[in-house]
Structures are given as C-alpha cells and as structure tokens.
Design a protein around this motif. Structure first.
Motif, mmCIF file in Angstrom:
data_model
loop_
_atom_site.group_PDB
_atom_site.id
_atom_site.type_symbol
_atom_site.label_atom_id
_atom_site.label_comp_id
_atom_site.label_asym_id
_atom_site.label_seq_id
_atom_site.Cartn_x
_atom_site.Cartn_y
_atom_site.Cartn_z
ATOM 1 N N LEU A 1 24.154 40.498 -18.469
ATOM 2 C CA LEU A 1 24.956 39.730 -17.525
ATOM 3 C C LEU A 1 25.394 40.683 -16.418
ATOM 4 O O LEU A 1 25.888 41.776 -16.694
ATOM 5 C CB LEU A 1 26.179 39.146 -18.239
ATOM 6 N N THR A 2 25.219 40.274 -15.164
ATOM 7 C CA THR A 2 25.583 41.144 -14.049
ATOM 8 C C THR A 2 26.498 40.425 -13.068
ATOM 9 O O THR A 2 26.480 39.193 -12.949
ATOM 10 C CB THR A 2 24.351 41.656 -13.284
ATOM 11 N N LEU A 3 27.278 41.228 -12.356
ATOM 12 C CA LEU A 3 28.193 40.754 -11.328
ATOM 13 C C LEU A 3 27.909 41.524 -10.048
ATOM 14 O O LEU A 3 27.867 42.757 -10.063
ATOM 15 C CB LEU A 3 29.639 41.000 -11.771
ATOM 16 N N THR A 4 27.703 40.819 -8.945
ATOM 17 C CA THR A 4 27.517 41.441 -7.637
ATOM 18 C C THR A 4 28.597 40.923 -6.703
ATOM 19 O O THR A 4 28.810 39.710 -6.597
ATOM 20 C CB THR A 4 26.135 41.120 -7.046
ATOM 21 N N VAL A 5 29.288 41.832 -6.015
ATOM 22 C CA VAL A 5 30.369 41.459 -5.111
ATOM 23 C C VAL A 5 29.782 41.036 -3.766
ATOM 24 O O VAL A 5 29.131 41.825 -3.079
ATOM 25 C CB VAL A 5 31.352 42.623 -4.923
ATOM 26 N N LEU A 6 30.029 39.788 -3.386
ATOM 27 C CA LEU A 6 29.606 39.274 -2.083
ATOM 28 C C LEU A 6 30.730 39.352 -1.061
ATOM 29 O O LEU A 6 30.481 39.372 0.141
ATOM 30 C CB LEU A 6 29.148 37.809 -2.213
ATOM 31 N N GLY A 7 31.959 39.386 -1.536
ATOM 32 C CA GLY A 7 33.128 39.486 -0.696
ATOM 33 C C GLY A 7 34.349 39.675 -1.565
ATOM 34 O O GLY A 7 34.374 39.202 -2.708
ATOM 35 N N CYS A 8 35.365 40.372 -1.059
ATOM 36 C CA CYS A 8 36.507 40.707 -1.919
ATOM 37 C C CYS A 8 37.808 40.854 -1.152
ATOM 38 O O CYS A 8 38.811 41.295 -1.728
ATOM 39 C CB CYS A 8 36.218 41.983 -2.699
ATOM 40 N N LEU B 1 28.339 36.955 -7.194
ATOM 41 C CA LEU B 1 27.099 36.444 -7.761
ATOM 42 C C LEU B 1 27.044 36.885 -9.220
ATOM 43 O O LEU B 1 27.117 38.078 -9.511
ATOM 44 C CB LEU B 1 25.905 36.995 -6.990
ATOM 45 N N VAL B 2 26.952 35.932 -10.126
ATOM 46 C CA VAL B 2 26.874 36.219 -11.557
ATOM 47 C C VAL B 2 25.506 35.777 -12.059
ATOM 48 O O VAL B 2 25.067 34.651 -11.794
ATOM 49 C CB VAL B 2 27.984 35.487 -12.336
ATOM 50 N N ARG B 3 24.841 36.687 -12.771
ATOM 51 C CA ARG B 3 23.495 36.384 -13.262
ATOM 52 C C ARG B 3 23.355 36.716 -14.741
ATOM 53 O O ARG B 3 23.780 37.774 -15.197
ATOM 54 C CB ARG B 3 22.456 37.197 -12.501
ATOM 55 N N SER B 4 22.746 35.791 -15.459
ATOM 56 C CA SER B 4 22.267 36.059 -16.809
ATOM 57 C C SER B 4 20.770 36.309 -16.690
ATOM 58 O O SER B 4 19.999 35.399 -16.382
ATOM 59 C CB SER B 4 22.525 34.852 -17.723
ATOM 60 N N TRP B 5 20.364 37.550 -16.913
ATOM 61 C CA TRP B 5 18.964 37.900 -16.711
ATOM 62 C C TRP B 5 18.084 37.425 -17.850
ATOM 63 O O TRP B 5 16.882 37.190 -17.658
ATOM 64 C CB TRP B 5 18.836 39.406 -16.501
ATOM 65 N N SER C 1 18.401 34.478 -19.461
ATOM 66 C CA SER C 1 18.126 33.056 -19.261
ATOM 67 C C SER C 1 17.684 32.735 -17.837
ATOM 68 O O SER C 1 17.222 31.616 -17.575
ATOM 69 C CB SER C 1 19.375 32.231 -19.584
ATOM 70 N N GLY C 2 17.863 33.693 -16.919
ATOM 71 C CA GLY C 2 17.513 33.443 -15.528
ATOM 72 C C GLY C 2 18.501 32.541 -14.809
ATOM 73 O O GLY C 2 18.155 31.881 -13.830
ATOM 74 N N THR C 3 19.754 32.532 -15.266
ATOM 75 C CA THR C 3 20.791 31.681 -14.683
ATOM 76 C C THR C 3 21.529 32.412 -13.557
ATOM 77 O O THR C 3 21.934 33.560 -13.724
ATOM 78 C CB THR C 3 21.806 31.249 -15.762
ATOM 79 N N THR C 4 21.721 31.729 -12.421
ATOM 80 C CA THR C 4 22.365 32.320 -11.252
ATOM 81 C C THR C 4 23.534 31.443 -10.812
ATOM 82 O O THR C 4 23.351 30.255 -10.552
ATOM 83 C CB THR C 4 21.368 32.469 -10.093
ATOM 84 N N VAL C 5 24.717 32.053 -10.723
ATOM 85 C CA VAL C 5 25.933 31.317 -10.381
ATOM 86 C C VAL C 5 26.621 31.990 -9.196
ATOM 87 O O VAL C 5 26.845 33.204 -9.199
ATOM 88 C CB VAL C 5 26.905 31.266 -11.581
ATOM 89 N N TRP C 6 26.965 31.199 -8.184
ATOM 90 C CA TRP C 6 27.772 31.659 -7.046
ATOM 91 C C TRP C 6 29.210 31.325 -7.368
ATOM 92 O O TRP C 6 29.584 30.150 -7.476
ATOM 93 C CB TRP C 6 27.293 30.951 -5.786
ATOM 94 N N LEU C 7 30.032 32.353 -7.541
ATOM 95 C CA LEU C 7 31.409 32.206 -7.982
ATOM 96 C C LEU C 7 32.353 32.447 -6.806
ATOM 97 O O LEU C 7 32.550 33.590 -6.387
ATOM 98 C CB LEU C 7 31.672 33.209 -9.116
ATOM 99 N N LEU D 1 18.000 28.744 -2.817
ATOM 100 C CA LEU D 1 17.384 27.628 -3.522
ATOM 101 C C LEU D 1 17.344 27.839 -5.035
ATOM 102 O O LEU D 1 17.098 26.906 -5.793
ATOM 103 C CB LEU D 1 15.961 27.399 -3.004
ATOM 104 N N SER D 2 17.598 29.080 -5.472
ATOM 105 C CA SER D 2 17.524 29.381 -6.900
ATOM 106 C C SER D 2 18.849 29.206 -7.622
ATOM 107 O O SER D 2 18.917 29.387 -8.849
ATOM 108 C CB SER D 2 17.032 30.817 -7.105
ATOM 109 N N LEU D 3 19.906 28.850 -6.901
ATOM 110 C CA LEU D 3 21.220 28.717 -7.523
ATOM 111 C C LEU D 3 21.223 27.630 -8.596
ATOM 112 O O LEU D 3 20.747 26.514 -8.382
ATOM 113 C CB LEU D 3 22.275 28.386 -6.475
#
Length: 243
Positions: free
Chosen positions: A2-9, A24-28, A30-36, A53-55
C-alpha cells in the motif's frame, strides 16, 4: 504493498507553488487507485502519477474548498480532453460536498454520501469513516489494503483522536496546521497535538500535513516529533510513502 503519494498538503489554501490537500493511495496487489481529497492544485499533480481514467474511487472528507474543488477540473477534463469511455467514478463524500458541485458531474461521478461509522470496499481497499472535531461534517478515514493500514485525519481539532480509527495504524497522516503557540485559535491541531494523538493511537509512523503556508515546516515537524517520541515526516508535494 500500500502506498501514499502526496499531491498537495497546504492548509486552508495553496501557498506559492504549492497545492492544498490531496493524496493518491494505491494497493499494488489489487491494482486499486484512490484519490483522497482533491484540493486546489491536486488534479494537476495527480496526472503526474496516474492516468485519471484509472481511478477506482475518489474520497472527499468535507465541503471546504481546499479539500474538494479540483473535482471541477477533473470533470472538465473528462468532458473535453480525456477519452472518457468508462463508467462514472465512485465518489465517497461527506454530506454537503455534492451540492457544492451541482449537476455538472452527471455521467462522470457516481456519488455516495457517507457518514460516521460507515464503511466501504473499493477494489482491494477497505475503508471506514469517523467524524472529526471540525465543522462542517468532516470524515477521517481508515484505509486497509495489502495487509497494511493508513489512517487519515482529514481536518480536525484536538477534540477527536486518531484512536477513533482503531488500532494497528502502520502510518498516520495527521493534520498539523500550526504550532502550539496557535492552539485554540481554530478547529485544527498543532504539531504537538498531532504527535500526541498519533502516539496515543499506537501509530507506527507519523506524517504531518495541512500546514498553514505561513507556518515554518521545521517548527511543526519538531514539536510533532517530540510529542510522538520518534521521527516524524513533513508532507510535501511528490513525497511517497510505502506502508
């Protein structure tokens, strides 16, 4: 993983060259992508790390514009520049957010209003929401995936604690808008308060975020580390964390 990428803070508004709340939170596995959260500037940064388009889902913690307003840019892109042939993106949002955007997102977003104590499964990520000490209704969220757990405070004053998200947080992403000298001036936490709540919750790691653009990052980070009793990271655009 599971990864977290900072898009803004940045807290309350984007500072010079920065962006407000968004991750951006990703489960690698399962290939799940979430914009938080989707504060100003975050859609531009999102496009650096994934195809919009992959969200698989968008999560919006509350109706303050610094946490959702870039949804408008996403909808505009979907209508005019993206090759939009997919089903609407599920949106899990606190009460009040959908009304802010109006009907312009029809066919692009599939809204679901969520509340305190509710849960949701998106692909390989399980979520549970908790109402924080912030007005209007604001929802923190626990995200579980790939045998790892992320807790996100969203916006909150010290009347709410990370412990409300449950035990076993591998990483706590907690707002720390200002320093202890500003405590009580708004419904937000200081670095000291963020460190205390993360320690009490037994979080393994702490990343502080939502810093006010005029507040010194080092001051927030150092007092959070003192209260947490261990190293603390200060969120910055582009920084990534693996859980």
């Amino acid at each position: 993983m599971l990864t977290l990428t900072v898009l803004g803070c940045d807290g309350s508004h984007a500072g010079a060259g920065g962006a407000a709340s968004g991750y951006l939170v990703r489960s690698w596995t399962s290939g799940t992508t979430v914009w938080l959260d989707a504060g100003p500037g975050t859609f531009a940064n999102l496009q650096r790390y994934c195809d919009p388009l992959s969200l698989d889902a968008i999560v919006l913690s509350h109706e303050h514009g610094d946490h959702w307003s870039d949804i408008s840019g996403f909808v505009t892109a979907a209508r005019h520049t993206l090759d939009w042939k997919r089903s609407p993106v599920p949106v899990l949002a606190a009460p009040g957010v959908q009304a802010r955007l109006g009907k312009e997102a029809e066919g692009i977003l599939d809204w679901r209003t969520v509340g305190d104590g509710e849960g949701a499964d998106v692909g390989g990520v399980r979520m549970r929401f908790s109402r924080t000490d912030h007005g209007p209704v604001t929802l923190a969220v626990r995200l579980e995936g790939d045998n790892r757990t992320l807790g996100y405070s969203a916006d909150s004053g010290p009347g709410w604690s990370l412990g409300a998200l449950g035990s076993g947080l591998d990483l706590a992403l907690c707002e720390a808008t200002y320093t202890k000298d500003h405590e009580g001036t708004a419904q937000h936490m200081s670095g000291r308060q963020a460190g205390r709540t993360a320690k009490a919750a037994g979080a393994r790691r702490l990343v502080v975020t939502h810093r006010g653009p005029t507040i010194a990052a080092g001051d927030v980070q150092s007092e959070a580390a003192d209260a947490f009793g261990g190293p603390v990271a200060q969120a910055a655009v582009g920084r990534g964390y693996s859980l």
